[in-house]
Design an enzyme around this catalytic site. Structure first.
Site, PDB file in Angstrom:
ATOM      1  CB  ILE A 690       2.355  -1.131   5.139  1.00  0.00           C
ATOM      2  CG1 ILE A 690       2.146  -2.176   4.156  1.00  0.00           C
ATOM      3  CG2 ILE A 690       3.001  -1.805   6.451  1.00  0.00           C
ATOM      4  CD1 ILE A 690       3.407  -2.788   3.682  1.00  0.00           C
ATOM      5  N   GLY A 691      -0.481   0.162   4.054  1.00  0.00           N
ATOM      6  CA  GLY A 691      -0.844   1.163   2.844  1.00  0.00           C
ATOM      7  C   GLY A 691      -2.480   0.859   2.348  1.00  0.00           C
ATOM      8  N   GLY A 696      -7.553  -1.566  -2.613  1.00  0.00           N
ATOM      9  CA  GLY A 696      -7.685  -2.117  -1.243  1.00  0.00           C
ATOM     10  C   GLY A 696      -6.598  -2.073  -0.291  1.00  0.00           C
ATOM     11  CB  VAL A 698      -0.652  -2.962   0.981  1.00  0.00           C
ATOM     12  CG1 VAL A 698       0.596  -3.798   1.103  1.00  0.00           C
ATOM     13  CG2 VAL A 698      -1.379  -2.514  -0.355  1.00  0.00           C
ATOM     14  CE  LYS A 712      -2.414  -4.537  -4.928  1.00  0.00           C
ATOM     15  NZ  LYS A 712      -2.391  -4.364  -6.263  1.00  0.00           N
ATOM     16  CG  ASP A 824      -1.609   3.096 -13.356  1.00  0.00           C
ATOM     17  OD1 ASP A 824      -1.668   4.222 -13.573  1.00  0.00           O
ATOM     18  OD2 ASP A 824      -2.336   2.717 -12.088  1.00  0.00           O
TER      19      ASP A 824
END
Length: 1001
Positions: A690-691, A696, A698, A712, A824
């Protein structure tokens, strides 16, 4: 004992290191060298402090007594020094003045009661924490105490009532959370008491403050004050400045305030005061500023106010009635008059501005009638003329055509008429000219070519006529031209294609004719094009299809002919209307759908599935059959190729899965689990991705229980069991990924908070690392906010998200022991659950803060994302909670503006600089996201201000996250929905088109 031992070692160091020099430098100089060694000095501000002189009297910031050469003053303001406050300064027996203003002193305030001669202590704009020490009152000679802009918390110590000579007490912008104590009224020597902007508990103004008969300044702005203003304040005969604004005060304004014979300014705005303005203001012969706006006052404006030497009079947002006293025009110094949103009637004094240098004039949202005074700009200073939502009549005075100082004009929603004076169109500094909903006539003057700063021209719903002048193309800054529902005729000027900054062009409901210009594709920023209800003819230009940001296109009710350009299919339109024209031919395939069936009504020549058949020839039908067969064969070929590729990928993943030795996986859980690592591993295939990011992939993994989790899988492995990466990069990146994985596990593994993403567990082998989180159905805030789905994020949802995220960060900064700096913070690291609840995520670069307020390891590189990095972090690599607060402020600005933190439209600016510049130049309405309902404007403005406070260039000026949460909660609690209607229209402060709402901006 340890401190004295270290001091002794330091003295020995100088004696043995500089044997000849140390014999010449006196004892006070050695103490100051000890001070230098205890502080961090990145800018070498203390470079002149060396033992080459017998005394330190020539060192920077050091002053001495001329007779004894003893140090009397130490002023190290704005030197970027960091470290604890050096209490051993009290060994300088004659020291009377200490200033560390605007540094990074980061300790609690120590016991300095031995500084017996101290008169002046300024520690403002630092990073001090802890409570106010009770020993400060033991400084018998202290006259000046300024601790503004720190993080001091707690309550006032009872000893503060014992100060004997204190004249100035300033504690602005701290975290004091008790109540204002009555014993402050015992400090009879006080001349200035400033406690503004502290999160005090709700409390009353102590009547005992009326005993401070020497007081000249009393500032209690935004101190959470409740109850009534005590009559005792009227005893402060020397008071020059009274500020009780932004509180919750109720009741009448006490008549005793009219006995403050020395007062120069009174600010009581944004409370809940009621009743009439008290009589007796004529006693205040020194009063220059009176601001009681945003209360619930009633009655008439006292005529005696106009006999004072007022420079600023703000009475807006009350329930005042009656007429404006004619004598107000005689005020010789009045430069600001704001009385909008009341119930005032009658005509304005016709000599208003004749005797005073008016700069800001706002009488909007009243019931005024009669003409506009001709003398408003008599002194040539008028900058803002805001008169919307009244019943003014007559023409615009010709004298205003020479008022070159004007920059904001709003005369909409009145009964004004006649032609606009020559020269009024071309005022050089005006950026907003709004004349909507009047009865103005005549053409737009050619002098508009001189309007170099004009950005918003809003003249809809009038009776303007004639041709649109070619000179419009010379107004280079024009961003909005709204001239709908007038009587303009002739062709659209060709020069209009030169307005490359034009975002809205609305000319519907006129009598314009001719063809649309071919160069319209040069209007790259055009977002809305509405030319409906005119007489345009010819073809629709192909160039419209290249306007990439166009989302509103209405060319209905014209006489356009020819085919619909296929290029229009490339647009992402929210509104398309080409109905009631003379268009013909087949509909483009993308538009031949049910959702567009009302966009092409009244064009009998069009044909398609939803527009009828073209009734073609046999040859056309044969071509259609050939096209259909060809499409079928192509589709079959594509299906075959996709099937082969899919089978190959599934087979490769199956082979990889078989190669993994599941027995070597190590599971570390942080919560009670209802699944095993094998259930996770079996679902890590490409169909579930999905990402992808820099760290890395996901995956979404649906467990046998039906619950979903997010997994992840970190990059960086070079062996089987993980996705391989480039061999030349793999070894260099592996350490970074190991650090990120370790930070994520150590941080999230011990955190339990509803607004921090939950880490279920981690799975590791020698070559692969997996992190298993709770699954967030709505993805990240950044992806949702900056996509076509942003419409689902109304203001209430955005407000909920930002409060949730703030509470998560507040937990990290204030409730974790030790505190955690995320490093972040950005919208892509704020995840949203099914109810749009927010979770702070991605702790791969998070750092723990030690007891000294520093991160556990020094930073050798910048962590964070472009547009979110605090300015001081970028050049000093010094990181603390203030860096997170800056990044969070950028997220707030994203939510309020709907814009990315970095955008090519900003040029060399980022979002923070763009917001500040746009606010100054164009006003708040150009900053707020146009997709948001304007009825929430007041709340959005307050949240915007919180974002700007968080993104202050100076870390010391940024509030703590605990303070940010409180400010956000107050912004939501104090601003209820303002969608009430008046006479069938929205309330005066919100335009129907959402543009430039409200005089308060």
């Amino acid at each position: 004992m340890l401190f004295h031992f270290l001091s002794f070692l330091l003295l020995l160091f100088f004696i043995f290191t500089f044997p000849s020099l140390s014999l010449s430098l006196n004892q006070e100089g050695l103490y100051l060298l000890q001070l230098k060694s205890s502080l961090s000095d990145p800018d070498s501000a203390l470079s002149s402090w060396n033992p080459r002189h017998p005394t330190p009297c020539n060192w920077r910031g050091v002053s001495c007594d001329a007779a004894t050469a003893s140090v009397t003053s130490l002023d190290l303001s704005n030197a970027n020094l960091a470290g604890p406050f050096p209490s051993f300064l009290c060994r300088l027996q004659n020291l009377s003045y200490i200033s560390f203003y605007f540094n990074n002193i980061n300790s609690t305030i120590p016991d300095i009661s031995t500084c017996r001669n101290l008169v002046h202590l300024d520690l403002s704009q630092n990073l001090l924490t802890g409570e106010l020490p009770h020993t400060l009152a033991d400084l018998l000679n202290l006259k000046y105490l300024d601790l503004t802009g720190n993080n001091i918390s707690g309550d006032f110590p009872a000893s503060f009532g014992r100060f004997q000579k204190l004249e100035v007490l300033s504690l602005v912008y701290n975290l004091l959370d008790g109540t204002i104590p009555a014993f402050l009224g015992n400090i009879s020597t006080l001349k200035m008491l400033n406690l503004s902007y502290n999160p005090f508990s709700p409390g009353r103004i102590p009547p005992e403050l009326g005993n401070l008969t020497n007081l000249e300044i009393l500032w209690l702005t935004e101190c959470n004050l409740v109850g009534e203003i005590p009559d005792s304040l009227g005893k402060l005969k020397k008071l020059a400045d009274l500020d009780l604004a932004l509180n919750h005060l109720v009741g009448n304004i006490p008549s005793s305030l009219t006995e403050l014979v020395s007062v120069v300014q009174i600010e009581l705005y944004n409370n809940s005061l009621t009743g009439e303005l008290p009589r007796g203001f004529s006693n205040l012969t020194n009063l220059r500023l009176l601001d009681v706006s945003m209360n619930r006052l009633t009655g008439k404006i006292p005529d005696e106010l106009t006999r004072l030497p007022l420079e600023s009079l703000n009475l807006y947002s009350n329930n005042l009635e009656g007429t404006l006293p004619p004598s107000i025009a005689d005020s010789p110094a009045l430069y600001e008059l704001r009385i909008f949103q009341n119930r005032l009637t009658g005509e304005l004094p016709q000599n208003l501005g004749k005797n005073s240098p008016l700069r800001w004039f706002d009488v909007s949202s009243n019931q005024f009638t009669g003409p506009i005074p001709t003398s408003l700009c008599e002194k040539g200073k008028l900058e803002e003329m805001l008169m919307i939502y009244n019943s003014f009549s007559g023409q615009i005075p010709s004298s205003l055509a020479n008022c070159r100082s004007l920059n904001r004009i709003r005369l909409g929603y009145n009964k004004l008429s006649g032609e606009i004076p020559t020269g009024f169109w071309g005022l050089p500094h005006v950026y907003l000219l709004e004349l909507v909903n009047n009865s103005f006539s005549g053409p737009i003057g050619k002098s508009i070519a001189n309007a170099a700063n004009l950005s918003l021209l809003i003249i809809s719903r009038n009776e303007f006529n004639g041709f649109l002048p070619e000179e419009l193309g010379l107004v280079n800054n024009l961003a909005k031209l709204s001239a709908s529902d007038n009587k303009f005729n002739g062709a659209l000027p060709k020069s209009i294609v030169n307005l490359d900054g034009l975002g809205i062009l609305d000319l519907h409901g006129n009598e314009l004719e001719g063809e649309l210009p071919n160069g319209i594709d040069s209007l790259k920023k055009l977002n809305e094009l509405n030319l409906a209800n005119n007489k345009f003819s010819g073809k629709i230009p192909d160039g419209i299809g290249s306007l990439s940001v166009l989302n509103y296109l209405d060319l209905s009710d014209n006489q356009l002919t020819g085919r619909i350009p296929l290029t229009l299919q490339s647009l992402k339109l929210n509104q398309l209307n080409l109905s009631n024209n003379l268009l013909s031919g087949e509909l483009p395939p993308l538009f031949d759908k049910d959702m567009y069936k009302n966009s092409f009504l009244g064009n009998p020549g069009l044909c398609g599935n939803y527009s009828g058949s073209c009734g073609g020839k046999d040859e056309d039908k044969l071509k259609g059959y050939v096209w259909l067969l060809r499409s079928i064969f192509i589709l079959a070929g594509l299906v075959f190729v996709v099937g082969v590729v899919w089978f190959y990928l599934k087979y490769r993943n199956y082979q990889k899965a078989k190669a993994i030795d599941k027995s070597k996986w190590t599971l570390m859980s942080f919560h009670k689990l209802g699944f095993s690592e094998y259930e996770i591993l079996d679902c890590l295939d490409e169909d579930n991705v999905i990402g992808r990011g820099s760290s890395g992939k996901v995956y979404k993994v649906v467990l046998s229980s039906g619950e979903a989790v997010a997994v992840k899988k970190l990059w960086g492995g070079l062996k089987k069991g993980c996705d391989s990466v480039d061999l030349e990069k793999g070894h260099a990146e592996s350490q970074v990924q190991d650090d990120g994985f370790q930070a994520e596990v150590e941080t999230l593994g011990k955190i339990r908070h509803k607004n921090i993403v939950k880490l279920w567990c981690s799975c590791t082998t020698r070559d692969c690392k997996l992190l298993v989180y709770e699954y967030m159905p709505n993805g990240s805030l950044g992806d949702l906010l900056h996509s076509c789905k942003s419409g689902s994020l109304g203001w209430p949802t955005r407000y909920k998200i930002i409060v949730d995220a703030a509470e998560g960060l507040s937990y990290l900064h204030h409730d974790c022991v030790p505190p955690i700096v995320h490093r972040d913070v950005k919208s892509n690291n704020i995840l949203l659950d099914g109810d749009f609840g927010a979770r702070v995520a991605d702790f791969g670069v998070a750092k723990v803060v030690d007891a000294a307020g520093k991160v556990a390891k020094s930073m050798s590189v910048i962590a964070g994302s472009c547009g979110y990095i605090a300015p001081e972090y970028a050049y000093t690599l010094r990181v603390n909670e203030k860096s997170d607060i800056y990044s969070f402020g950028v997220v707030i600005l994203e939510l309020v503006t709907g814009r990315l933190p970095i955008d090519p439209e900003f040029g060399e600016k980022d979002l923070v600089k763009w917001v500040c510049t746009t606010l100054n130049q164009k006003g708040v309405d150009y900053v707020l996201d146009s997709k948001l309902n304007p009825c929430f404007k007041e709340e959005m403005c307050k949240v915007l201000n919180i974002g700007l406070l968080c993104t202050s260039p100076l870390p010391i000026n940024r509030p703590s996250m605990r303070r940010v949460v409180k400010l956000l909660q107050e912004a939501g609690a104090e601003n209820q929905l303002k969608a009430a209607k008046k006479d069938g229209k929205l309330t005066p402060y919100y335009y129907e088109d959402g543009s430039d709402q409200g005089s308060v901006a």
